[in-house]
Design an enzyme around this catalytic site. Structure first.
Site, mmCIF file in Angstrom:
data_model
loop_
_atom_site.group_PDB
_atom_site.id
_atom_site.type_symbol
_atom_site.label_atom_id
_atom_site.label_comp_id
_atom_site.label_asym_id
_atom_site.label_seq_id
_atom_site.Cartn_x
_atom_site.Cartn_y
_atom_site.Cartn_z
ATOM 1 N N THR A 150 19.054 -6.211 -7.705
ATOM 2 C CA THR A 150 18.377 -5.956 -8.980
ATOM 3 C C THR A 150 17.018 -6.642 -9.034
ATOM 4 O O THR A 150 16.109 -6.272 -8.304
ATOM 5 C CB THR A 150 19.283 -6.321 -10.178
ATOM 6 N N ASP A 201 25.431 3.042 -12.871
ATOM 7 C CA ASP A 201 24.412 2.039 -13.171
ATOM 8 C C ASP A 201 23.233 2.684 -13.898
ATOM 9 O O ASP A 201 22.738 3.735 -13.481
ATOM 10 C CB ASP A 201 23.940 1.408 -11.857
ATOM 11 N N HIS A 204 26.925 -1.498 -11.936
ATOM 12 C CA HIS A 204 25.856 -2.359 -11.462
ATOM 13 C C HIS A 204 26.418 -3.591 -10.740
ATOM 14 O O HIS A 204 27.267 -4.297 -11.268
ATOM 15 C CB HIS A 204 25.051 -2.785 -12.700
#
Length: 317
Positions: free
Chosen positions: A160, A261, A293
C-alpha cells in the site's frame, strides 16, 4: 479515558485522532514486538539497527537460516504499509509476515522504520525511505549486509503506502539524476496493493462518493499542504508534471491487487500505464480474487496467502 476530556483538533476515522495538545491516538495497528534471535516457526533471526539519529530512521533486519556462513542472499528493502500514519517495522503483523517472506524467499529483508504522519507530515516518509536506501547500499559496517547480502540481487518493495514509497524511489533512481552508492542497481520491485489515487475515478471506480473515498481522506490528512492536492505526482503518478513511468529504475516489477480492495482498479491502472509508458522492463500483475486489502499480512495461513508468498519468493531470485 483521557480522550473524552481532551479537545479534538482533527481526526481520520477510524484510524486516528489528533488532540489540540498535540497528542495522537491511534485506533488501528498491531502492537510492538521485539526482534527474535531465532523465530520458533521459521528459524529466521531478526535484529534492529539505527540508520539515522536525526531524523530518527531505523530498520529491522531478517536473516533466514544459512546453509553456510559464507552464503549470500538476495536483499529486499521493504516499506511497510499503513496509510503513511499507522503500523511499524517493529509491529507484530510485520514481524510475522517478514519472518515468513525471509524464510520462503531465502532473502535478507531490511524493513524500514520511517517517520509517520501526522507527527511528521509527508514528504517525510519519502525522504526517510530514500535516505535508508542510500545508507543500505553504502553501508560498510552492518555485518549481516556485508557478510550475507548479495547487492547484485537487490530488490525494493512494500504494501500500500509502502509500495507507493518504493515507486517514488524507482523514479528517483531511474530518472538519471540520482544514483545509489557503489553502483548498486535495483533488480526488481514488489508493489502489493499500491496506494495511488487522483481527482478523477479510473476504470470501474464509482464516481459517486469519490470525493469521500478512503484514499482521498488519507492523502489530505497525511499531506495537507501537498502541491496539487490529490493530483500531486506522489499519489497520482499520471498527474500533469509527473515523471515519466518509462524512467522506472529497475528491469522488472511485480504488482498484486485484491478483488475486494478499494485500491484494486488503481493497481490495474498503474500496471497498464507502465506498459504504455515505453518503460523497457517486464511488469506482471497478479489479481487475487475474493480477497481484501493486505490479506496476506493479516491471514498468512490461508491458501491464497501461501500462493502469494510463494510468488514473491520466486520473484526474489
Amino acid at each position: 479515558m483521557a480522550s473524552s476530556t481532551k479537545e479534538i483538533h482533527r481526526e481520520l476515522p477510524p484510524l486516528l485522532r489528533v488532540y489540540k495538545d498535540g497528542t495522537v491516538e491511534r485506533f488501528l495497528g498491531s502492537s510492538y514486538v521485539p526482534p527474535s534471535e531465532q523465530d520458533p516457526d521459521t528459524g529466521v533471526s531478526s535484529k534492529d539497527i539505527v540508520i539515522s539519529e536525526n531524523p530518527l530512521i531505523s530498520a529491522r533486519l531478517f536473516l533466514p537460516k544459512l546453509e553456510n556462513q559464507h552464503q549470500k542472499l538476495p536483499i529486499l528493502v521493504y516499506y511497510h504499509g499503513g496509510a503513511f500514519c499507522l503500523e511499524s517495522a517493529f509491529s507484530f503483523l510485520h514481524q510475522r509476515y517478514l519472518n515468513i517472506i525471509a524464510s520462503h524467499a531465502k532473502a535478507l529483508v531490511v524493513s524500514i522504520e520511517y517517520r509517520l504522519a501526522p507527527e511528521h507530515p509527508l514528504p517525510a516518509a519519502y525522504e526517510d525511505g530514500w535516505y535508508a536506501l542510500n545508507w543500505i547500499t553504502s553501508s560498510k559496517s552492518e555485518p549481516w549486509l556485508m557478510n550475507h547480502g548479495d547487492f547484485n540481487r537487490f530488490y525494493i518493495g512494500g504494501d500500500t503506502s509502502g509500495a507507493n514509497i518504493a515507486h517514488y524511489a524507482l523514479l528517483r533512481v531511474g530518472g538519471g539524476v540520482d544514483h545509489l552508492p557503489n553502483q548498486v542497481k535495483i533488480s526488481g520491485a514488489l508493489l502489493a496493493f499500491p496506494l495511488f489515487w487522483s481527482s478523477k475515478p479510473v476504470l470501474n471506480e464509482p464516481v459517486k462518493g469519490h470525493e469521500q473515498s478512503s484514499a482521498m481522506q488519507v492523502w489530505r490528512f497525511v499531506y495537507p499542504d501537498a502541491p496539487g492536492g490529490i493530483d500531486n505526482p506522489l499519489i497520482n503518478p499520471l498527474a500533469p508534471g509527473a515523471a515519466s513511468l518509462k524512467d522506472l529504475g529497475c528491469p522488472k516489477i511485480l504488482i498484486f491487487v485484491a478483488g475486494k480492495d478499494e485500491l484494486r482498479d488503481r493497481g490495474v491502472w498503474y500496471c497498464d500505464a507502465v506498459k504504455k509508458s515505453g518503460w523497457n522492463g517486464d511488469v506482471e500483475l497478479i489479481e487475487v480474487e475474493g480477497e481484501e486489502h493486505c490479506f496476506q499480512i493479516y491471514h498468512p495461513e490461508t491458501d491464497n496467502s501461501k500462493n502469494m508468498i510463494s510468488r514473491i519468493a520466486s520473484f526474489l531470485v
